[in-house]
Write an enzyme that holds these catalytic residues in place. Structure first.
Site, PDB file in Angstrom:
ATOM      1  N   GLU A   1     -29.787  18.342 -29.733  1.00  4.78           N
ATOM      2  CA  GLU A   1     -29.623  19.906 -29.478  1.00  4.78           C
ATOM      3  C   GLU A   1     -30.198  20.446 -30.918  1.00  4.78           C
ATOM      4  OE1 GLU A   1     -26.256  23.573 -27.995  1.00  4.78           O
ATOM      5  OE2 GLU A   1     -25.578  20.842 -28.140  1.00  4.78           O
TER       6      GLU A   1
ATOM      7  N   LYS B   1     -30.993  27.029 -21.882  1.00  2.26           N
ATOM      8  CA  LYS B   1     -29.883  27.173 -21.177  1.00  2.26           C
ATOM      9  C   LYS B   1     -28.926  27.600 -20.185  1.00  2.26           C
ATOM     10  CE  LYS B   1     -24.935  24.470 -22.825  1.00  2.26           C
ATOM     11  NZ  LYS B   1     -24.591  24.692 -24.427  1.00  2.26           N
TER      12      LYS B   1
ATOM     13  N   CYS C   1     -26.116  19.897 -23.653  1.00  2.00           N
ATOM     14  CA  CYS C   1     -24.692  19.925 -23.711  1.00  2.00           C
ATOM     15  C   CYS C   1     -23.404  20.793 -23.389  1.00  2.00           C
ATOM     16  CB  CYS C   1     -24.467  20.914 -25.457  1.00  2.00           C
ATOM     17  SG  CYS C   1     -23.175  20.474 -26.259  1.00  2.00           S
TER      18      CYS C   1
END
Length: 510
Positions: free
Chosen positions: A270, A326, A378
């Site tokens: 990430e 995301k 994440c």
């Protein structure tokens, strides 16, 4: 008269001592739940913790049942999310006192997700099916915690059972079904101790039926591919400085050039390069030209659109179609809830105001080297239904993460355990690329096939196989488990209004 006063005094003192002991037991039960999960893996403590909270809760007033639930939550999150202090103090730049205050507020607020349901349970639940109602209410509280205020499904009870005999239930109903089975084991165990020996039968069923379930719900969709996960181990404290940016470029370009030509896919973690995509376009083009002709690369990176909105994304180089942005952002870390009200609070604690924009919920998987890859960046890997939605159209799962914020706490190990459960729930290989650990490759049974050491600059190489077919959980998500939990809760609701009135009178009297 004196003897009556003395007796009342002793009764009051005994009640206070009983309340203190009850709170201490609940706090201990919360800590035991943390020990049931990674990195301790004492999964059998999960049902024990439930049993301790359930024990004699029917004899408590509503107020004391609420207090027991809150103390349990404080014990759970105070021990299990202690990494929040590390993130705020060590990497957020907040002083120790301020970080302690914020962590305390965080833990105290999360504990309400147990306090309110347990108080409600005590007020309206009858005694005959109390053990069912309590287990159902437990899972309903987890459901509430999954979506309310954007959700925080961390330390769900079922996550700890990834290595227990209950684990085969995961592809059937997901983590919430595991939570329900674990909670039922605890409440049924208490009923057995009370002499209800017939409760041994459902306990046996819960734990022996998994041996009859399929060990593999999905099948290979093609040949294995060779993958390299790069772990740069860049110091978070300098990552977003000019020096950190230069080091990140040097680390990841050099490590990519060192990979052998038989690698099909290289993955950076990430935000591997701490810059926006537009700022590193030339660097990425150079990396792509240096790769082997059959090698693709995926990297986490920040993007900015023409309207100035920023996204936490995954993009690809060479034989890659699509991108992913995301969708589930971290509250206070990536976006600010109730920004108009809370911006001043962040300034008071010297915390930066986050400003990312969430991506769409129903994004298509990436197409990489002839296979489809579902993504979870994440924090998103803790949302079981998000990952299931990605898995329905994907042959492989990927999560890129920056767990540097956890420091040397238990956080990265908990995060890895949740990723393992997502692989098991969906019958997919899962790749986990992180900045400093725990970088790992996970098979469709949720077992780690390869793992890199933490806090080292290294690459992890291995083979993973694209998989086809869907588990029952991938098809339905968590809905059936939630419905089952709600039904069990309702079974314990012969709404004892008369007893509720007496509870109210008792509480006034105390």
């Amino acid at each position: 008269m004196d003897s009556v006063r003395q007796e009342k005094k002793y009764t009051l003192l005994a009640g206070r001592i009983s309340s203190i002991v009850d709170c201490l037991v609940a706090l201990a039960a919360g800590a035991l739940t943390t020990l049931s999960a990674a990195p301790f893996f004492l999964w059998w403590l999960g049902p024990v913790a439930v049993a301790l909270v359930y024990w004699k809760i029917q004899s408590l007033t509503t107020t004391r049942a609420t207090l027991r639930g809150w103390c349990y939550g404080v014990g759970l999150f105070g021990s299990g999310t202690s990494w929040v202090f590390v993130a705020i103090h060590d990497f957020g730049g907040t002083g120790a006192l301020g970080a302690m205050l914020l962590t305390t507020l965080f833990v105290s607020a999360l504990a309400l997700f147990f306090a309110i349901p347990f108080g409600l349970y005590r007020r309206v639940t009858g005694s005959r099916f109390a053990f069912l109602g309590f287990a159902g209410m437990w899972v309903m509280s987890e459901w509430l915690r999954t979506w309310l205020f954007t959700g925080f499904p961390w330390l769900l009870l079922g996550t700890s059972q990834i290595d227990s005999p209950l684990a085969p239930w995961a592809p059937v109903g997901g983590v919430y079904l595991l939570s329900l089975m674990t909670a039922l084991t605890g409440t049924l165990g208490v009923e057995v101790l009370r002499g209800r020996w017939g409760c041994l039968v459902p306990i046996a069923a819960l734990w022996f039926v998994p041996f009859l379930l399929p060990t593999q719900w999905t099948t290979p969709a093609g040949k294995p591919i060779r993958v390299a996960l790069l772990q740069g181990d860049l110091d978070q404290r300098i990552k977003w400085t000019a020096k950190g940016q230069r080091e990140a470029v040097n680390i990841y370009t050099t490590m990519s050039q060192e990979q052998t030509r038989d690698i099909d896919l290289i993955i950076w973690p990430e935000a591997a390069l701490p810059m926006f995509e537009q700022e590193v376009q030339r660097i990425l083009e150079q990396v792509a030209s240096d790769l082997g002709p059959g090698t693709a690369l995926l990297t986490g990176i920040l993007q900015r659109d023409r309207e100035g909105r920023s996204y936490n994304s995954v993009i690809g180089l060479n034989d890659v179609q699509g991108q992913y942005q995301k969708a589930h952002l971290v509250p206070f870390g990536e976006y600010l809830p109730l920004e108009n009200l809370l911006a001043g609070t962040l300034a008071f604690f010297n915390l930066p105001a986050p400003g990312l924009t969430p991506g769409a919920e129903d994004q298509a998987p990436l197409h990489v080297a002839g296979i489809t890859i579902g993504n979870a960046i994440c924090y998103e890997i803790i949302f079981a239904d998000h990952v299931a939605q990605q898995a329905r159209n994907a042959e492989l799962l990927l999560t890129v993460s920056n767990d540097t914020w956890f420091g040397r706490s238990i956080g990265p190990h908990q995060h890895l355990q949740m990723a393992r459960l997502r692989a098991l729930e969906n019958g997919r290989y899962l790749l986990r690329a992180t900045s400093n650990g725990v970088t790992a490759m996970i098979d469709p049974q949720g077992q780690i096939t390869a793992r890199a050491p933490q806090f080292e600059q290294t690459s992890l190489t291995g083979e993973v196989t694209p998989m086809q077919g869907l588990t029952p959980f991938s098809r339905t998500g968590s809905g059936p488990a939630w419905i089952l939990a709600a039904m069990l809760t309702l079974l314990g609701l012969p709404l004892n209004l008369s007893r509720s009135k007496s509870d109210a009178l008792d509480e006034k009297g105390t």
